[in-house]
Design a protein around this motif. Structure first.
Motif, PDB file in Angstrom:
ATOM      1  N   PHE A 266       0.741  -1.240  -0.146  1.00  0.00           N
ATOM      2  CA  PHE A 266      -0.031  -0.108  -0.127  1.00  0.00           C
ATOM      3  C   PHE A 266       0.875   1.278   0.090  1.00  0.00           C
ATOM      4  O   PHE A 266       2.070   1.235   0.585  1.00  0.00           O
ATOM      5  N   ALA A 267       0.307   2.246  -0.415  1.00  0.00           N
ATOM      6  CA  ALA A 267       0.941   3.738  -0.460  1.00  0.00           C
ATOM      7  C   ALA A 267       0.035   4.597   0.187  1.00  0.00           C
ATOM      8  O   ALA A 267      -1.075   4.635  -0.061  1.00  0.00           O
ATOM      9  N   MET A 268       0.664   5.327   1.312  1.00  0.00           N
ATOM     10  CA  MET A 268      -0.179   6.058   2.001  1.00  0.00           C
ATOM     11  C   MET A 268      -0.466   7.612   1.401  1.00  0.00           C
ATOM     12  O   MET A 268       0.541   8.113   1.093  1.00  0.00           O
ATOM     13  N   THR A 269      -1.589   7.849   1.348  1.00  0.00           N
ATOM     14  CA  THR A 269      -2.079   9.138   0.367  1.00  0.00           C
ATOM     15  C   THR A 269      -2.842  10.039   1.332  1.00  0.00           C
ATOM     16  O   THR A 269      -3.095   9.891   2.455  1.00  0.00           O
ATOM     17  N   GLU A 270      -3.151  11.223   0.778  1.00  0.00           N
ATOM     18  CA  GLU A 270      -3.801  11.908   1.468  1.00  0.00           C
ATOM     19  C   GLU A 270      -5.211  11.631   1.679  1.00  0.00           C
ATOM     20  O   GLU A 270      -6.069  11.849   2.655  1.00  0.00           O
ATOM     21  N   ARG A 271      -5.694  10.501   0.743  1.00  0.00           N
ATOM     22  CA  ARG A 271      -6.890   9.878   0.938  1.00  0.00           C
ATOM     23  C   ARG A 271      -7.005   8.478   1.498  1.00  0.00           C
ATOM     24  O   ARG A 271      -7.783   7.869   1.091  1.00  0.00           O
ATOM     25  N   GLY A 272      -5.971   8.431   2.125  1.00  0.00           N
ATOM     26  CA  GLY A 272      -5.730   6.884   2.809  1.00  0.00           C
ATOM     27  C   GLY A 272      -4.876   6.238   2.113  1.00  0.00           C
ATOM     28  O   GLY A 272      -4.022   6.472   1.190  1.00  0.00           O
ATOM     29  N   LEU A 273      -5.095   4.987   2.443  1.00  0.00           N
ATOM     30  CA  LEU A 273      -4.093   3.752   1.839  1.00  0.00           C
ATOM     31  C   LEU A 273      -4.563   3.201   0.383  1.00  0.00           C
ATOM     32  O   LEU A 273      -5.797   2.731   0.565  1.00  0.00           O
TER      33      LEU A 273
END
Length: 455
Positions: A266-273
């Motif tokens: 997973f990549a953590m973004t501003e909109r979650g994983l």
């Protein structure tokens, strides 16, 4: 008022001792006894608290038991479904652990929101208030119109809510905050965690509700609480990754409904994983030109082949040269250096040797041996491997190169990502040529070195 009697309970096996001991007398583990309050004799009447939760089953013949495939429901997170074995199973109990702030609650809230359109779901939080959960949902852009939330840590109240709401999927965040009135010890103690997990598991099995338990981890990285907690549940997942990096790995350690050692990226973004569709790109460095001391290998994580870059740095050392590896077994590195000296004539006895697996991935399989040796040899000689080069294979003490499991899948994955030259064990060489990939099969480490020099 009489002083409460204390006992010491082993967090590994659950055994008890009237006094503290350095070693558990039951499982012989060291430094695992924790102090807790002994239950009064009247609490023995609480043994009937499990009645009505589990229905008695008749004895049956194994061949006559219906063994239809379990129905799975996708969670909306493809990488999470991969780790779970295809989705959630009715009545299945999942334990997920990880460092604080790694993203456990975020991922589960996203899965709950995706599932809420298909089945009734419930989120039980013991660490946050309902308003805090709502704020996180707004930040992630989740609608949450059908996600039911309960802020409660009392086990009896949680079970009553499960009976009233009848969800098909429930998250308990976290099991260390839940306590039962039947026990006098504090939440998070060995007895509380064991009893609460056992009762919740019985409820899940009898009602068919899929249950996810969030667990804390110790400073050593293991799940906190008694080891019996991992035996009770059906699936154990570990959340891994550096909180300073945007990438996270979810690894299955135990799975009664699927394969173990699967990973989700997973990549953590501003909109979650968000799931990463091509995780090999994370573990490969982007060099403008080939550099000495770098070799790409194909490793297996469950059923998924991943390309990982192995980097080595050989530098002049002192009278006590260092051998340091990150992501690889340090003892195996020392063994490989001895094989390299004895059978390939490459001496590093007076050199510091540092080996690293790029991207923070941990490689436990011996198929990395050949790539490690080629990277060390390249760094020592100052000669880079050609562009598009990969290698894998186990190296024995006699200098032989042993085959790696599922070699054809590894080679096809490398060819798909544009690699053109491969040095692999001769037993892994394909019988039919793979388009765009030149494969050199070798039987000994000396042959591998000769092939590299000729490229």
């Amino acid at each position: 008022m009489a002083t409460a009697k204390t006992i010491y309970t082993c967090r590994e096996c659950g055994g008890t001792s009237p006094k503290w001991l350095g070693q558990c007398p039951h499982c012989k583990a060291w430094n695992t006894l924790d102090e807790s309050v002994a239950e009064p004799s009247g609490a023995a009447a609480g043994k009937n608290r499990f009645q009505g939760l589990a229905k008695r089953q008749p004895v049956a013949t194994l061949s006559e038991i219906d063994a239809a495939d379990v129905q799975r429901l996708p969670t909306g997170q493809e990488e999470l479904d991969r780790v779970l074995g295809g989705g959630i199973v009715p009545g299945g109990v999942v334990l997920i652990g990880g460092d604080p702030g790694i993203g456990k609650s975020t991922l589960l809230l996203q899965a709950l929101d995706a599932l809420s359109g298909q089945i009734p779901v419930l989120y039980v939080t013991g660490e946050e208030s309902g308003a805090q959960v709502a704020l996180r949902a707004r930040r992630l852009g989740l609608a949450g119109t059908a996600v039911r939330v309960l802020a409660e840590i009392n086990l009896e109240s949680i079970i009553a809510t499960l009976e009233a709401e009848q969800p098909a999927f429930c998250v308990i965040d976290s099991i260390q905050t839940v306590y039962s009135e039947q026990l006098t010890s504090a939440p998070g103690s060995v007895a509380q965690v064991r009893e609460c997990a056992a009762q919740l598991t019985r409820v899940a099995k009898t009602t068919g509700c899929s249950l996810v338990l969030v667990g804390h981890v110790t400073k050593e990285g293991a799940l906190a609480g008694p080891r019996v907690l991992e035996h009770i549940v059906d699936t154990v997942l570990y959340f891994e990754g550096d909180t300073h990096s945007s990438f996270r790995l979810v690894r299955a350690i135990k799975n009664r409904f699927g394969a173990v050692n699967e990973i989700g990226v997973f990549a953590m973004t501003e909109r979650g994983l968000k799931g990463v569709s091509n995780p090999s790109a994370i573990f490969l460095s982007t060099h403008g030109e080939p550099v000495p001391g770098s070799c790409v290998m194909v490793t297996l994580e469950g059923t998924r082949p991943l390309l990982v870059e192995i980097q080595a740095l050989v530098d002049s050392g002192g009278p006590s040269p260092r051998r340091l590896s990150v992501g690889l077994d340090r003892d195996r590195l020392a063994m490989l250096l001895a094989v390299l000296h004895r059978h390939a004539g490459v001496a590093c006895m007076d050199q510091d040797v540092f080996v690293n697996a790029v991207g923070g991935v941990r490689i436990g399989e011996p198929a990395a041996d050949l790539a490690v040796l080629l990277a060390i040899q390249g760094s020592l000689r100052g000669r880079a491997l050609p562009r598009g080069f990969i290698a894998f294979g186990e190296v024995g003490l006699a200098g032989e190169v042993r085959p790696a499991p599922r070699g054809q899948e590894r080679l096809k994955e490398a060819a798909k990502l544009g690699f053109s030259v491969a040095v692999v064990p001769k037993a892994n060489a394909p019988k039919k040529p793979i388009e765009g990939l030149t494969v050199h099969g070798v039987e000994r480490i000396e042959e591998a070195m000769d092939v590299v020099r000729s490229l």
